[in-house]
Design a protein around this motif. Structure first.
Motif, mmCIF file in Angstrom:
data_model
loop_
_atom_site.group_PDB
_atom_site.id
_atom_site.type_symbol
_atom_site.label_atom_id
_atom_site.label_comp_id
_atom_site.label_asym_id
_atom_site.label_seq_id
_atom_site.Cartn_x
_atom_site.Cartn_y
_atom_site.Cartn_z
ATOM 1 N N ASP A 42 0.844 -1.187 0.000
ATOM 2 C CA ASP A 42 0.000 0.000 0.000
ATOM 3 C C ASP A 42 0.886 1.247 0.000
ATOM 4 O OD1 ASP A 42 -2.010 1.807 0.199
ATOM 5 O OD2 ASP A 42 -2.431 1.412 2.317
ATOM 6 N N LEU A 43 1.427 1.533 -1.170
ATOM 7 C CA LEU A 43 2.289 2.703 -1.356
ATOM 8 C C LEU A 43 1.777 3.446 -2.581
ATOM 9 C CD1 LEU A 43 5.852 1.066 -1.064
ATOM 10 C CD2 LEU A 43 4.698 2.428 0.689
ATOM 11 N N PRO A 44 2.094 4.732 -2.693
ATOM 12 C CA PRO A 44 1.666 5.453 -3.908
ATOM 13 C C PRO A 44 2.445 4.997 -5.139
ATOM 14 C CG PRO A 44 2.846 6.914 -2.396
ATOM 15 C CD PRO A 44 2.762 5.594 -1.725
ATOM 16 N N ASP A 45 1.967 5.385 -6.308
ATOM 17 C CA ASP A 45 2.700 5.103 -7.538
ATOM 18 C C ASP A 45 3.998 5.915 -7.553
ATOM 19 O OD1 ASP A 45 0.818 3.349 -8.461
ATOM 20 O OD2 ASP A 45 -0.344 4.905 -9.491
ATOM 21 N N ALA A 46 4.926 5.439 -8.352
ATOM 22 C CA ALA A 46 6.225 6.107 -8.433
ATOM 23 C C ALA A 46 6.080 7.543 -8.914
ATOM 24 C CB ALA A 46 7.129 5.333 -9.385
ATOM 25 N N LEU A 47 6.901 8.430 -8.358
ATOM 26 C CA LEU A 47 6.933 9.818 -8.818
ATOM 27 C C LEU A 47 8.129 10.029 -9.737
ATOM 28 C CD1 LEU A 47 6.253 12.071 -5.678
ATOM 29 C CD2 LEU A 47 4.700 11.555 -7.575
ATOM 30 N N THR B 284 19.551 1.074 3.077
ATOM 31 C CA THR B 284 18.452 0.648 2.209
ATOM 32 C C THR B 284 17.822 1.799 1.423
ATOM 33 O OG1 THR B 284 18.006 -1.030 3.867
ATOM 34 C CG2 THR B 284 16.320 -0.681 2.194
ATOM 35 N N PHE B 285 17.656 2.949 2.069
ATOM 36 C CA PHE B 285 16.938 4.017 1.397
ATOM 37 C C PHE B 285 17.844 5.145 0.926
ATOM 38 C CE2 PHE B 285 13.498 1.875 3.891
ATOM 39 C CZ PHE B 285 12.962 1.223 2.783
ATOM 40 N N SER B 286 19.110 4.768 0.727
ATOM 41 C CA SER B 286 20.002 5.552 -0.123
ATOM 42 C C SER B 286 20.331 6.961 0.324
ATOM 43 C CB SER B 286 19.410 5.622 -1.534
ATOM 44 O OG SER B 286 20.348 6.179 -2.401
ATOM 45 N N ALA B 349 12.011 10.846 -0.291
ATOM 46 C CA ALA B 349 12.115 11.111 -1.733
ATOM 47 C C ALA B 349 12.522 9.841 -2.484
ATOM 48 C CB ALA B 349 13.135 12.227 -1.994
ATOM 49 N N TYR B 350 13.364 9.057 -1.863
ATOM 50 C CA TYR B 350 13.847 7.832 -2.509
ATOM 51 C C TYR B 350 12.717 6.821 -2.687
ATOM 52 C CZ TYR B 350 16.738 3.682 -3.315
ATOM 53 O OH TYR B 350 17.294 2.552 -3.842
ATOM 54 N N ILE B 351 11.951 6.605 -1.623
ATOM 55 C CA ILE B 351 10.843 5.639 -1.712
ATOM 56 C C ILE B 351 9.798 6.141 -2.710
ATOM 57 C CG2 ILE B 351 8.982 4.499 -0.420
ATOM 58 C CD1 ILE B 351 10.825 4.715 2.083
ATOM 59 N N ALA B 353 10.278 7.776 -5.342
ATOM 60 C CA ALA B 353 10.742 7.581 -6.724
ATOM 61 C C ALA B 353 10.477 6.161 -7.210
ATOM 62 C CB ALA B 353 12.228 7.909 -6.818
ATOM 63 N N PHE B 354 10.425 5.202 -6.309
ATOM 64 C CA PHE B 354 10.167 3.811 -6.713
ATOM 65 C C PHE B 354 8.670 3.499 -6.696
ATOM 66 C CE2 PHE B 354 14.640 3.564 -5.917
ATOM 67 C CZ PHE B 354 15.088 2.597 -6.796
ATOM 68 N N GLY B 355 7.993 3.929 -5.624
ATOM 69 C CA GLY B 355 6.564 3.674 -5.541
ATOM 70 C C GLY B 355 6.245 2.199 -5.452
ATOM 71 N N LYS B 356 4.962 1.907 -5.443
ATOM 72 C CA LYS B 356 4.544 0.523 -5.205
ATOM 73 C C LYS B 356 4.988 -0.428 -6.316
ATOM 74 C CE LYS B 356 0.205 -0.520 -5.410
ATOM 75 N NZ LYS B 356 -1.191 -0.356 -5.001
ATOM 76 N N ASN B 357 5.131 0.076 -7.540
ATOM 77 C CA ASN B 357 5.389 -0.837 -8.657
ATOM 78 C C ASN B 357 6.857 -1.187 -8.872
ATOM 79 O OD1 ASN B 357 3.227 1.493 -9.758
ATOM 80 N ND2 ASN B 357 2.510 -0.632 -9.604
ATOM 81 N N HIS B 358 7.737 -0.396 -8.321
ATOM 82 C CA HIS B 358 9.156 -0.615 -8.629
ATOM 83 C C HIS B 358 10.008 -0.999 -7.432
ATOM 84 C CE1 HIS B 358 8.444 0.858 -12.650
ATOM 85 N NE2 HIS B 358 7.933 1.977 -12.157
#
Ligand SMILES: Cc1ncc(COP(=O)(O)O)c(C=O)c1O
Lengths: 448, 496
Positions: A42-47, B284-286, B349-351, B353-358
């Motif tokens: 449950d995280l937002p889509d990538a920015l 982990t979060f750069s 900001a790092y998290i 940039a990846f978001g749920k899909n990456h």
């Protein structure tokens, strides 16, 4: 994904090389019940990068800050001037993206800078040696108490009530799970009661911790306390929250401190809503082997050239494990580089100007105070307590000050719940101009 | 696959490199002081009575001299932006530049921590969202952002465990079980929390040995500290049973999350039975490591430990945020502020940039890279624990010892070939450890080049061509430094 260099064909080639078919084979050792389903978090889509800039810009614009207000807040964090060069130096990738200097041959930049930092901090505080940083002032104070206990092999810690409440609560918390007594000595009149502190010292006392200038900005004489500590064979620990003071007033070393700890945030580090700041820990030469944290020392290389290494590491957790002098590993390295750059740009002259103007601003304000507010008595560096006749009067003033884009002080009970709610802790630096003080005085008059 | 490169294809070729004196040796007659703002009046007479007696003697260089001095210093450093930095357990990945840009916005960098709550809603919102993300990623219900680094997170977690056990009337539980492969901060943190350690001997596969664990589980046990994947790079596949055993014995499980990079987006420690876990966001979060720090070590907790979180804490009420400073059950205050905010914002900001899909691609590529390196080096170097590794792989110098070459020599030769060495002599459970963590931000070409270098060194050993390895490094500004001399007569400050 822009931070990942592999193409899908790279991934396939590598998987094939190691004899695997799909990525999930790499995680076969994790029981399947724990495997997350793809995209299930449950995280937002990538920015995008632009999206990140937009989000952070919007968030930043919701905040007021020292850039668009006048900041009279202190209490451990100060709005001093940070020259552009400081941020440039710590943005250099070679400093910014290095690890702890474990391989000294290719870390001489970090190491020599640390050596310069240690030297300048020792000189500013008037102490023999400095380590290469603690997290921040509150944990540094706790570490100083632990260090004093190791040195003296005694366990009682006497803490002045005029030490920053945050340093006190962290120190008290650190000590609460260990054997030994912890005593806080009540304070009066927003200053330090040296006699009461001396009265609390006994033969079990490992150290006395005072803050100088104290939490309320008071500057006072420590000679009696030094004598009392000598008589009781306990250490005198001086905590401080604005290191800029020591370009102007007697340094902890000149006051006879055995250990001096505090914040180096004033030395070129932005306030940043509380961090990252810089914890300083300095001491007399004879106590170096009981210091917590990393320290850099001078040596020579195989060709006889001067060089630097992390040293005295047998004190540290990676060698000594549970018998180490501290558990600290990562520290505030980059903030040491910032402080070293700042001090180099300033020199004695610049540092003294910063301190003098910080103190002059307070003096100017206090010299013109209207009658309905009273200021704490005695010598103050750049911080003091203003008292109003009532909480309502204080609130009215704070509202007037906000209308003029001023953060006029910290309600004292916010930092120390035992305090009545008619006081303000007020601080000045060289970033306060005469016009700001005029506005402050006008707000006081309007809200009288 | 190329293996027969010659060393002149590596990036270290020398170049423009300057000797640079200490700034104290540069010092000349003080140049005109920097121009400063502020009130130019008098200080109070009372304060004048306390004037400093001796000048501090801080040199003060002009701006151009200062810049050149520190830029030259920087050029004596290797950073992740300069080259490969495969320090095991340290997760030296690329640090996005946009993160550096956004945390420097004045509305984030120049906020005083004690401003009124209505003036800091923007930053609180970012931090609060980070709290939610960390809980979600690691599989826990609550979090403290306060700890300043991993070790500080360990102490904080153990303080919560102490508070929880005390609340259960179990004040006597003081034994902390720590695998012998654990990082030194684990036992040091336990000691600082008034507990004592018992070391668990690792099994033949480098993992926790269930029988050994059972032997030490008794009524004194407060906690097990476990690192998963552990420091030999292996996943503790018995994690669920291990946690169950500790819980059954009345203890709690502390997770050292330094190696979370192997799991992000793929699996969650909170689902495995761990009670709390610190996250090294500087791994982990750069967030950049800065030559030693600053880092941040937020600790995520499950429902058992949530009541004991430290204060202050960020809470949300309706659409507004505030900082809660009081809580009776809390394990107390562990830092003088809400946390290392600038570091935490970079992690946000790092998290984002990846978001749920990456997000899972971080762990996938990190584990792929480590296994690829392991695969390429496994014949030339001794692999103490066989099988799949996670984000890092462990080798030893056993084969090279026959030729009189040690891990240290391999490391120093790598420097001459243009690479930062791997972590050496950690973990302590194998002789001559070389712990390699490539991370996900390295290309196949870089990994191949590093492996080629490692193979070339192994070949040099086999060929008896070892003098060069003993002499290495030859190329950097300094060669091997005398650490014994430094420790015997410590010189920690410069005297003019
Ligand atoms: C496994 C492990 N645990 C704990 C730590 C300590 O973390 P920190 O350096 O952030 O205090 C480290 C860092 O090197 C580590 O590798």
């Amino acid at each position: 994904m822009r931070f990942l260099p592999h193409t899908d064909s790279d991934r396939d080639t590598m998987l094939e090389a190691i004899g695997m078919d799909v990525m999930s084979d790499l995680f076969a050792d994790i029981p399947s019940e724990f495997h997350l389903e793809q995209d299930s978090l449950d995280l937002p889509d990538a920015l995008s990068e632009a999206g990140i800039v937009r989000k952070f810009t919007q968030a930043s614009e919701q905040n007021r800050h020292a850039g668009n207000t006048r900041c009279f807040l202190g209490g451990g964090t100060y709005h001093h001037f940070v020259p552009a060069v400081v941020d440039y130096v710590i943005s250099r990738g070679e400093f910014l993206t290095a690890y702890t200097p474990y391989q000294p041959e290719i870390s001489q930049g970090t190491l020599q800078t640390l050596f310069e930092f240690q030297t300048m901090i020792a000189r500013l505080t008037g102490m023999d040696v400095s380590n290469a940083s603690m997290y921040e002032a509150a944990t540094a104070t706790a570490e100083a108490a632990l260090m004093a206990r190791r040195i003296t092999r005694k366990s009682k810690v006497v803490m002045a009530g005029s030490v920053n409440p945050r340093y006190r609560s962290v120190t008290q918390n650190y000590l609460s799970r260990l054997d030994g007594e912890y005593v806080e000595v009540a304070t009066h009149d927003f200053s330090t009661d040296v006699d009461a502190i001396i009265a609390s010292i006994d033969e079990d006392t490992a150290c006395v911790i005072v803050q100088y200038p104290d939490f309320y900005g008071s500057v006072y004489d420590l000679a009696e306390l030094r004598l009392a500590c000598d008589a009781a064979k306990c250490l005198m620990v001086i905590a401080f929250s604005d290191a800029s003071a020591f370009a102007l007033i007697q340094s902890p070393g000149e006051c006879g401190a055995d250990i001096a700890v505090g914040s180096g945030q004033s030395l070129g580090i932005p306030m940043g809503f509380g961090g990252p700041h810089l914890g300083l820990l300095t001491c007399k030469q004879k106590y170096v082997r009981q210091m917590p944290g990393r320290v850099c020392g001078m040596t020579t290389d195989a060709d006889g050239k001067r060089g630097f290494v992390l040293t005295l590491s047998t004190r540290e957790q990676h060698i000594r494990r549970e018998k180490a002098t501290s558990n600290i590993c990562s520290n505030q390295g980059l903030m040491c580089t910032a402080a070293a750059t700042y001090m180099t740009l300033m020199g004695d002259e610049g540092l003294k100007t910063v301190a003098t103007r910080s103190a002059a601003a307070l003096h100017h304000l206090l010299s013109n105070l209207p009658k309905h507010v009273t200021a704490a008595q005695g010598a103050r560096y750049n911080e003091t307590v203003l008292s109003f006749v009532s909480e309502e009067k204080r609130s009215a003033f704070l509202v007037e000050a906000r209308k003029r884009d001023m953060f006029a002080g910290i309600p004292l009970e916010q930092l120390d719940t035992k305090m009545a709610s008619n006081h303000l802790l007020v601080s000045t630096t060289e970033m306060i101009e005469e016009a700001d003080i005029q506005d402050y005085l006008v707000a006081l008059e309007v809200a009288a | 696959m190329s293996t027969a490169h010659t060393s002149n294809t590596y990036s270290a070729v020398g170049g423009i490199q300057h000797e640079e004196a200490l700034l104290f040796e540069h010092a000349h007659e003080a140049s005109e002081a920097i121009s400063l703002p502020g009130v130019q009046g008098d200080i109070s007479a009372e304060l004048s009575a306390f004037s400093r007696q001796e000048p501090a003697n801080i040199p003060g260089l002009s701006e151009p001299e200062t810049v050149r001095h520190f830029v030259r210093m920087s050029q004596w450093n290797h950073g992740i932006e300069t080259g490969f930095y495969p320090l095991g357990s340290c997760t030296m990945k690329y640090n996005p530049r946009v993160n550096e840009q956004v945390v420097r916005l004045s509305g984030l960098a120049n906020i005083h921590p004690d401003q009124p709550m209505d003036s800091v809603q923007g930053v609180l919102a970012l931090l609060y969202e980070l709290q939610e993300w960390l809980c979600e990623i690691a599989g826990f219900s609550d979090v403290t952002l306060q700890p300043a680094a991993g070790a500080h997170g360990e102490l904080t977690g153990l303080m919560m465990i102490r508070a929880c056990l005390d609340a259960r009337g179990q004040q006597h539980r003081k034994k902390v079980l720590v695998p012998d492969s654990a990082h030194g901060t684990n036992p040091a943190s336990a000691a600082l929390c008034g507990m004592y350690c018992v070391e668990l001997k690792s099994g033949a596969d480098g993992r926790i040995d269930l029988d050994e664990l059972k032997k030490h589980l008794d009524d004194d046990v407060a906690a097990l500290m476990m690192t998963n994947p552990n420091t030999v790079g292996a996943f503790e596949s018995d994690v669920k049973e291990i946690c169950q055993l500790v819980h059954d014995a009345g203890g709690l499980v502390y997770g050292d999350g330094a190696n979370l990079n192997a799991l992000v987006g793929m699996a969650r420690p909170g689902d495995m039975g761990i009670d709390c876990l610190h996250i090294n966001v500087h791994k982990t979060f750069s967030t950049p490591h800065g030559g030693g720090g600053p880092g941040a070590g937020p600790v995520v907790v499950n429902d058992t430990l949530a009541p004991y979180l430290p204060v202050p804490r960020i809470v949300k009420e309706g659409e507004t945020y505030r900082i809660e400073t009081q809580d009776e059950k809390s394990c107390g205050t562990v830092l003088g502020s809400i946390g290392q905010v600038g570091v935490l914002l970079r992690a946000h900001a790092y998290i984002a940039a990846f978001g749920k899909n990456h997000l899972h691609k971080i762990a996938q590529d990190a584990v792929l890279n480590a296994n690829y390196v392991l695969h390429r080096l496994q014949d030339a170097y001794h692999v103490p624990f066989k099988g799949l590794c996670k984000h890092e792989c462990l080798l030893t110098d056993e084969f090279q010892n026959k030729h009189g070459i040690k891990t240290l020599d391999v490391a120093k030769q790598l420097i001459d070939l243009g690479f930062h060495p791997m972590t050496i002599y950690f973990p302590l459970i194998v002789h001559g450890a070389m712990l390699i963590e490539p991370t996900e931000t390295e290309s196949k070409a870089t990994l191949d080049s590093f492996c080629d270098a490692m193979l070339e060194i192994a070949e040099q050993c086999e060929a008896g061509d070892t003098q060069v390895l003993h002499d290495a490094p030859m190329k950097p500004i300094r060669r091997r430094l005398d650490e014994t001399q430094a420790a015997r007569k410590p010189v920690l400050v410069w005297s003019d």
